[in-house]
Design a protein around this motif. Structure first.
Motif, PDB file in Angstrom:
ATOM      1  N   ALA A 260       0.835  -1.207   0.000  1.00  0.00           N
ATOM      2  CA  ALA A 260       0.000   0.000   0.000  1.00  0.00           C
ATOM      3  C   ALA A 260       0.868   1.254   0.000  1.00  0.00           C
ATOM      4  O   ALA A 260       0.568   2.225  -0.715  1.00  0.00           O
ATOM      5  CB  ALA A 260      -0.919  -0.016   1.216  1.00  0.00           C
ATOM      6  N   PHE A 261       1.976   1.266   0.789  1.00  0.00           N
ATOM      7  CA  PHE A 261       2.873   2.425   0.787  1.00  0.00           C
ATOM      8  C   PHE A 261       3.450   2.680  -0.594  1.00  0.00           C
ATOM      9  O   PHE A 261       3.558   3.794  -1.046  1.00  0.00           O
ATOM     10  CB  PHE A 261       4.024   2.201   1.772  1.00  0.00           C
ATOM     11  N   TYR A 262       3.840   1.596  -1.255  1.00  0.00           N
ATOM     12  CA  TYR A 262       4.398   1.740  -2.603  1.00  0.00           C
ATOM     13  C   TYR A 262       3.315   2.045  -3.635  1.00  0.00           C
ATOM     14  O   TYR A 262       3.621   2.283  -4.791  1.00  0.00           O
ATOM     15  CB  TYR A 262       5.086   0.433  -3.035  1.00  0.00           C
ATOM     16  N   SER A 263       2.057   1.937  -3.215  1.00  0.00           N
ATOM     17  CA  SER A 263       0.931   1.975  -4.168  1.00  0.00           C
ATOM     18  C   SER A 263       1.131   0.922  -5.242  1.00  0.00           C
ATOM     19  O   SER A 263       0.985   1.166  -6.449  1.00  0.00           O
ATOM     20  CB  SER A 263       0.797   3.359  -4.832  1.00  0.00           C
ATOM     21  N   GLY A 264       1.498  -0.248  -4.784  1.00  0.00           N
ATOM     22  CA  GLY A 264       1.790  -1.335  -5.729  1.00  0.00           C
ATOM     23  C   GLY A 264       0.567  -2.142  -6.115  1.00  0.00           C
ATOM     24  O   GLY A 264       0.702  -3.254  -6.649  1.00  0.00           O
ATOM     25  N   ASP A 265      -0.626  -1.599  -5.826  1.00  0.00           N
ATOM     26  CA  ASP A 265      -1.873  -2.338  -6.084  1.00  0.00           C
ATOM     27  C   ASP A 265      -1.960  -2.847  -7.526  1.00  0.00           C
ATOM     28  O   ASP A 265      -2.257  -4.000  -7.788  1.00  0.00           O
ATOM     29  CB  ASP A 265      -3.106  -1.465  -5.805  1.00  0.00           C
ATOM     30  N   GLN A 266      -1.679  -1.896  -8.455  1.00  0.00           N
ATOM     31  CA  GLN A 266      -1.841  -2.222  -9.862  1.00  0.00           C
ATOM     32  C   GLN A 266      -0.928  -3.376 -10.267  1.00  0.00           C
ATOM     33  O   GLN A 266      -1.355  -4.357 -10.884  1.00  0.00           O
ATOM     34  CB  GLN A 266      -1.521  -0.963 -10.697  1.00  0.00           C
ATOM     35  N   ARG A 267       0.330  -3.256  -9.837  1.00  0.00           N
ATOM     36  CA  ARG A 267       1.328  -4.257 -10.224  1.00  0.00           C
ATOM     37  C   ARG A 267       0.971  -5.630  -9.633  1.00  0.00           C
ATOM     38  O   ARG A 267       1.025  -6.658 -10.311  1.00  0.00           O
ATOM     39  CB  ARG A 267       2.700  -3.787  -9.725  1.00  0.00           C
ATOM     40  N   GLU A 268       0.567  -5.636  -8.360  1.00  0.00           N
ATOM     41  CA  GLU A 268       0.231  -6.908  -7.718  1.00  0.00           C
ATOM     42  C   GLU A 268      -1.034  -7.500  -8.322  1.00  0.00           C
ATOM     43  O   GLU A 268      -1.165  -8.716  -8.468  1.00  0.00           O
ATOM     44  CB  GLU A 268       0.066  -6.714  -6.210  1.00  0.00           C
ATOM     45  N   SER A 269      -1.976  -6.589  -8.648  1.00  0.00           N
ATOM     46  CA  SER A 269      -3.205  -7.055  -9.281  1.00  0.00           C
ATOM     47  C   SER A 269      -2.900  -7.683 -10.638  1.00  0.00           C
ATOM     48  O   SER A 269      -3.463  -8.710 -11.024  1.00  0.00           O
ATOM     49  CB  SER A 269      -4.161  -5.863  -9.407  1.00  0.00           C
ATOM     50  N   GLU A 270      -1.968  -7.055 -11.368  1.00  0.00           N
ATOM     51  CA  GLU A 270      -1.592  -7.603 -12.674  1.00  0.00           C
ATOM     52  C   GLU A 270      -0.928  -8.968 -12.521  1.00  0.00           C
ATOM     53  O   GLU A 270      -1.175  -9.901 -13.294  1.00  0.00           O
ATOM     54  CB  GLU A 270      -0.635  -6.643 -13.397  1.00  0.00           C
ATOM     55  N   LEU A 271      -0.091  -9.055 -11.500  1.00  0.00           N
ATOM     56  CA  LEU A 271       0.594 -10.337 -11.281  1.00  0.00           C
ATOM     57  C   LEU A 271      -0.426 -11.442 -10.982  1.00  0.00           C
ATOM     58  O   LEU A 271      -0.397 -12.529 -11.574  1.00  0.00           O
ATOM     59  CB  LEU A 271       1.584 -10.224 -10.112  1.00  0.00           C
ATOM     60  N   ALA A 272      -1.381 -11.120 -10.067  1.00  0.00           N
ATOM     61  CA  ALA A 272      -2.409 -12.115  -9.734  1.00  0.00           C
ATOM     62  C   ALA A 272      -3.236 -12.442 -10.971  1.00  0.00           C
ATOM     63  O   ALA A 272      -3.568 -13.611 -11.233  1.00  0.00           O
ATOM     64  CB  ALA A 272      -3.296 -11.599  -8.599  1.00  0.00           C
ATOM     65  N   GLY A 273      -3.551 -11.395 -11.753  1.00  0.00           N
ATOM     66  CA  GLY A 273      -4.325 -11.599 -12.977  1.00  0.00           C
ATOM     67  C   GLY A 273      -3.592 -12.495 -13.960  1.00  0.00           C
ATOM     68  O   GLY A 273      -4.191 -13.382 -14.590  1.00  0.00           O
ATOM     69  N   ALA A 274      -2.280 -12.260 -14.086  1.00  0.00           N
ATOM     70  CA  ALA A 274      -1.496 -13.067 -15.021  1.00  0.00           C
ATOM     71  C   ALA A 274      -1.465 -14.528 -14.568  1.00  0.00           C
ATOM     72  O   ALA A 274      -1.588 -15.460 -15.373  1.00  0.00           O
ATOM     73  CB  ALA A 274      -0.069 -12.523 -15.104  1.00  0.00           C
ATOM     74  N   ARG A 275      -1.334 -14.707 -13.259  1.00  0.00           N
ATOM     75  CA  ARG A 275      -1.320 -16.095 -12.758  1.00  0.00           C
ATOM     76  C   ARG A 275      -2.680 -16.753 -12.940  1.00  0.00           C
ATOM     77  O   ARG A 275      -2.765 -17.940 -13.228  1.00  0.00           O
ATOM     78  CB  ARG A 275      -0.891 -16.109 -11.285  1.00  0.00           C
ATOM     79  N   LEU A 276      -3.736 -15.953 -12.750  1.00  0.00           N
ATOM     80  CA  LEU A 276      -5.077 -16.503 -12.961  1.00  0.00           C
ATOM     81  C   LEU A 276      -5.242 -16.906 -14.426  1.00  0.00           C
ATOM     82  O   LEU A 276      -5.765 -17.987 -14.728  1.00  0.00           O
ATOM     83  CB  LEU A 276      -6.134 -15.468 -12.570  1.00  0.00           C
ATOM     84  N   ALA A 277      -4.752 -16.046 -15.326  1.00  0.00           N
ATOM     85  CA  ALA A 277      -4.905 -16.335 -16.753  1.00  0.00           C
ATOM     86  C   ALA A 277      -4.188 -17.637 -17.114  1.00  0.00           C
ATOM     87  O   ALA A 277      -4.712 -18.468 -17.853  1.00  0.00           O
ATOM     88  CB  ALA A 277      -4.341 -15.172 -17.566  1.00  0.00           C
ATOM     89  N   ARG A 278      -2.984 -17.808 -16.545  1.00  0.00           N
ATOM     90  CA  ARG A 278      -2.240 -19.041 -16.847  1.00  0.00           C
ATOM     91  C   ARG A 278      -2.972 -20.264 -16.284  1.00  0.00           C
ATOM     92  O   ARG A 278      -3.037 -21.317 -16.904  1.00  0.00           O
ATOM     93  CB  ARG A 278      -0.837 -18.974 -16.213  1.00  0.00           C
ATOM     94  N   THR A 279      -3.556 -20.072 -15.096  1.00  0.00           N
ATOM     95  CA  THR A 279      -4.297 -21.184 -14.480  1.00  0.00           C
ATOM     96  C   THR A 279      -5.495 -21.556 -15.345  1.00  0.00           C
ATOM     97  O   THR A 279      -5.732 -22.732 -15.640  1.00  0.00           O
ATOM     98  CB  THR A 279      -4.789 -20.785 -13.068  1.00  0.00           C
ATOM     99  N   ILE A 280      -6.242 -20.517 -15.756  1.00  0.00           N
ATOM    100  CA  ILE A 280      -7.451 -20.775 -16.536  1.00  0.00           C
ATOM    101  C   ILE A 280      -7.095 -21.413 -17.879  1.00  0.00           C
ATOM    102  O   ILE A 280      -7.776 -22.333 -18.348  1.00  0.00           O
ATOM    103  CB  ILE A 280      -8.241 -19.464 -16.749  1.00  0.00           C
ATOM    104  N   ALA A 281      -6.015 -20.917 -18.486  1.00  0.00           N
ATOM    105  CA  ALA A 281      -5.615 -21.487 -19.777  1.00  0.00           C
ATOM    106  C   ALA A 281      -5.309 -22.977 -19.622  1.00  0.00           C
ATOM    107  O   ALA A 281      -5.713 -23.806 -20.459  1.00  0.00           O
ATOM    108  CB  ALA A 281      -4.392 -20.744 -20.318  1.00  0.00           C
ATOM    109  N   PHE A 284      -8.532 -24.847 -19.137  1.00  0.00           N
ATOM    110  CA  PHE A 284      -9.241 -25.012 -20.404  1.00  0.00           C
ATOM    111  C   PHE A 284      -8.641 -26.160 -21.212  1.00  0.00           C
ATOM    112  O   PHE A 284      -9.352 -26.965 -21.804  1.00  0.00           O
ATOM    113  CB  PHE A 284      -9.200 -23.715 -21.224  1.00  0.00           C
ATOM    114  N   GLY A 285      -7.308 -26.212 -21.219  1.00  0.00           N
ATOM    115  CA  GLY A 285      -6.631 -27.302 -21.927  1.00  0.00           C
ATOM    116  C   GLY A 285      -7.073 -28.644 -21.389  1.00  0.00           C
ATOM    117  O   GLY A 285      -7.351 -29.595 -22.132  1.00  0.00           O
ATOM    118  N   LYS A 286      -7.191 -28.696 -20.066  1.00  0.00           N
ATOM    119  CA  LYS A 286      -7.597 -29.951 -19.439  1.00  0.00           C
ATOM    120  C   LYS A 286      -9.059 -30.264 -19.778  1.00  0.00           C
ATOM    121  O   LYS A 286      -9.408 -31.414 -20.073  1.00  0.00           O
ATOM    122  CB  LYS A 286      -7.406 -29.822 -17.920  1.00  0.00           C
ATOM    123  N   VAL A 287      -9.880 -29.215 -19.704  1.00  0.00           N
ATOM    124  CA  VAL A 287     -11.307 -29.414 -19.995  1.00  0.00           C
ATOM    125  C   VAL A 287     -11.497 -29.956 -21.414  1.00  0.00           C
ATOM    126  O   VAL A 287     -12.317 -30.845 -21.660  1.00  0.00           O
ATOM    127  CB  VAL A 287     -12.072 -28.083 -19.799  1.00  0.00           C
TER     128      VAL A 287
END
Ligand SMILES: Nc1ncnc2c1ncn2[C@@H]1O[C@H](COP(=O)(O)OP(=O)(O)OP(=O)(O)O)[C@@H](O)[C@H]1O
Length: 709
Positions: A260-281, A284-287
């Motif tokens: 929060a001090f660094y205002s790193g919300d965006q960066r951390e959100s992107e990281l979580a989003g990227a990991r979610l995208a890889r998980t979902i991909a 989907f491959g498995k599905v």
């Protein structure tokens, strides 16, 4: 009626077969290897001396219930046949208005329900008990191994080697056990089904029986070869990516304020989003592959639905067999088909179990490796007179990228104290890590007493009350009330309070060899020298490799050390409230008590020493360092180590704390950047930054400092 219950089964022996077709997957599996891996994890429970009675009791009960279970199925098939002969099946009786036949069929149905309902409930209950008991033990065992020899720390040093051990301990164990229980139980029942119904089918239609064997073998081969390896690889990736995603979110929670001090919300959100995208991909491959698998499974199953009737109808129309024979043959055919086609119909579950087995086996192997010690380790031995002696120590970072000290020799007697100073990153903390037994890469010998206490750079605030903050890492009476491993039935307790992070060696005192026991690390004996001396130079080689046992199988000799309390570390933490209040006053924190009594938001219990809070986030760093210092004064160790333990304090408070330390602790070693702290030590060890270390008396050092040298 029982079709659903009969079919809720899952994985292992089959995973072995599947794995044969999975070369190149994460497990690099062939039939033998996967079998061995699954069994190497599974057998720990059945062979554990303290648990095997429970394990076999549940297993025998579960297997024993399979007999009446299969007998009931046979009976149902017989009743179907007889009733169809008597034309007394319920619906046909109704349609033909045959009252007697209808009630006879109802009576059969009621009898079946009366017998089947309690039997099925009982089998489900026993199977669940088996799974819970097994999971309880395996998780408990993993936790003990994880905390033995600081393995949790060692695993963190090389996160690439093994991802998310916490998820493996919690979720993978649960899924592995549940799937394994369902599989072993269902395989047993399928086997019995096969035996029982093969006779029935053979007597009615031997051709069908032969056809079935070829059909199932062919179907299994196509399933394993076409889908097995790929599904297992995808399942493994999904597990790993889900764990990575969760880990990213846990890190955000742990470091919320800094982010929060660094205002790193965006960066951390992107990281979580990227990991979610890889998980979902990956999901989907498995599905997609599961959809192909489902298509194949349905085609495989539907192709045989009419087969018994088609093959037997000619004989029926010729009057050679009865109508009931056709339905009984169909029942037997589909029962045997279900057993022989197990891999075809349960491939997803099997792949899941194979991936989980792989992850658990890797974790256990890593824990065993930690317990055995790393090659080329620094040799540690206990010092009997309370002195510390470092002999010809050459220390490198864990993976050997950097040498932080070379040929260091020094000795510190009781009554002496040492301040370590030097530029940032030179290796001061690393030296302390070696003394604590956390790092052992390099060579040389360190002799240290068992009773040591370390204050790390970043104080750790455990979950719990203020009392627990002050007495950490001791347990106290309240801990038992909250539940510990010791409270679980079946094994001895393991909640021994740990006093420090010393040698890392637990003494294995188990009389009987435990398959799951970690090997204890070796320690010897020796004594130190009286005066602190330091030499830097070529290291004499010579370290002693620590103890042994090989591989997971031998490692199965592993839980004793993990479970055995190290008596030298047991802390007597029964400090009275008055003592703890005095401690708070000593470290200049009396204000903590009234603050709790005020009941600030976030306290679960308000007031006094038993107030609980998120201390790590509530206290300032300086306050945490003072709490940490209070722990040290509470434990009164033979030797204390302080790694910049007062760096966040003002100089007045720092001097006050060191004055208390001088009074209560006879031997201590500090790391600090404030060189004036030398006044509270007898000697100073200075790292020059070029790999050499120089020791001097504190008086000389301070004089040189004062004169600006
Ligand atoms: N887990 C690790 N793996 C690899 N290298 C490490 C690891 N931990 C520390 N190092 C490296 O070892 C060196 C010594 O680190 P250390 O923490 O001992 O320094 P220090 O003298 O205590 O520094 P400071 O005064 O800043 O705390 C540093 O270069 C650091 O990057």
């Amino acid at each position: 009626m029982r079709k659903v219950a009969m079919d809720i089964e899952a994985p292992p022996l089959q995973s072995v077969l599947i794995a044969a077709a999975q070369k190149g997957g994460p497990a690099h599996a062939d039939l033998r290897h996967v079998t061995r891996r699954w069994w190497s994890v599974a057998r720990l429970w059945w062979r554990c001396p303290t648990e095997r009675r429970t394990a076999w009791k549940y297993t025998a009960a579960s297997m024993g219930l399979s007999l009446p279970y299969v007998a009931l199925l046979l009976w149902i098939s017989y009743v179907q046949n007889v009733r169809s002969v008597e034309r007394a099946a319920m619906h046909s009786s109704l349609s033909e208005k045959q009252q007697a036949g209808f009630f006879a069929a109802v009576r059969d149905f009621v009898v079946i329900i009366v017998v089947a309902a309690p039997l099925f409930a009982l089998t489900d209950y026993v199977d669940s008990c088996l799974a819970v008991a097994w999971r309880r033990w395996l998780t408990q065992h993993m936790i003990r191994c994880y905390f033995a020899h600081h393995s949790y720390y060692a695993l963190k040093l090389d996160p690439q080697a093994l991802d998310n051990p916490d998820q493996r301990i919690c979720e993978d164990v649960r899924n592995y056990v549940n799937a394994s229980v369902m599989l072993t139980v269902s395989v047993m029942r399928k086997l019995l089904n096969c035996l029982a119904f093969t006779g029935v089918l053979w007597s009615l239609a031997p051709g069908l029986a032969v056809f079935l064997v070829f059909y199932a073998v062919g179907g299994t081969w196509i399933t394993a070869a076409g889908f097995g390896r790929r599904l297992m690889r995808l399942t493994y990736s999904v597990l790993q990516r889900e764990a990575d995603l969760r880990f990213a979110l846990v890190r955000v929670r742990e470091n919320a304020e800094s982010i929060a001090f660094y205002s790193g919300d965006q960066r951390e959100s992107e990281l979580a989003g990227a990991r979610l995208a890889r998980t979902i991909a990956t999901i989907f491959g498995k599905v997609r592959w599961e959809a192909f698998l489902s298509l194949w499974q349905n085609a495989y199953a539907y192709a045989t639905i009419l087969l018994p009737s088609l093959l037997l109808c000619r004989r029926y129309f010729a009057g050679e067999i009865r109508y009931g024979d056709i339905s009984q043959a169909a029942f037997a055919f589909h029962t045997i088909e279900g057993a022989l086609s197990y891999i075809v119909t349960h491939l997803s579950d099997i792949s899941q179990l194979a991936a989980q087995t792989d992850r658990l086996e890797a974790l256990l192997a890593a824990l065993v490796q930690q317990a055995e010690g790393l090659p080329g380790g620094v040799h540690r031995r206990p010092s009997v007179d309370g002195s510390i002696a470092v002999q010809d120590l050459t220390l490198t970072t864990p993976r050997g990228e950097q040498t932080v000290c070379r040929g260091l020799t020094l000795a510190l007697a009781p009554g002496q104290s040492l301040l370590i100073v030097g530029p940032s990153g030179v290796g001061k903390t690393s030296l302390m890590r070696a003394m604590a037994g956390l790092w052992s890469a390099g060579s040389g010998t360190i002799a240290a007493p068992a009773d040591m206490f370390f204050l790390p750079q970043r104080p750790y605030m455990p979950l719990g009350s203020l009392r627990e903050q002050l007495t950490f890492p001791d347990s106290y009476a309240g801990t038992a009330a909250k539940g510990t491993l010791a409270d679980l039935p079946g094994e001895g307790g393991g909640s021994a309070a740990r006093r420090h992070s010393g040698s890392g060696g637990g003494d294995s005192d188990s009389g009987e060899e435990d398959e799951g026991a970690l090997p204890a690390r070796a320690v010897g004996s020796g004594s130190g020298r009286r005066l602190p001396v330091v030499r830097s130079g070529p290291a004499a080689a010579g370290y002693r490799r620590v103890a042994s046992g090989k591989g997971l199988a031998a490692s199965a000799a592993v839980a004793g050390a993990a479970e055995a309390p190290d008596s030298a570390r047991l802390g007597a933490s029964a400090a009275s409230d008055a003592e703890l209040r005095e401690l708070l006053a000593t470290v200049c924190l009396p204000s903590l008590l009234p603050r709790q009594a005020g009941g600030a938001q976030g306290f679960r219990v308000v007031g006094g020493l038993d107030a609980e809070a998120d201390w790590a986030h509530m206290l300032s760093l300086g306050e945490q360092q003072r709490v940490s210092f209070a722990r040290l004064l509470h434990h009164k160790p033979e030797v204390a180590f302080l790694d910049e333990a007062t760096s966040a304090l003002d100089t007045v408070t720092e001097r006050a704390l060191y004055t208390h330390l001088q009074r209560h602790c006879h031997c201590y070693i500090s790391i600090a950047h404030r060189k004036q702290l030398a006044a509270f030590h007898t000697h100073v060890l200075e790292a020059t930054g070029d790999g050499t270390w120089v020791v001097d008396e504190a008086g000389n050092y301070l004089r040189a400092l004062g004169s600006g040298d």
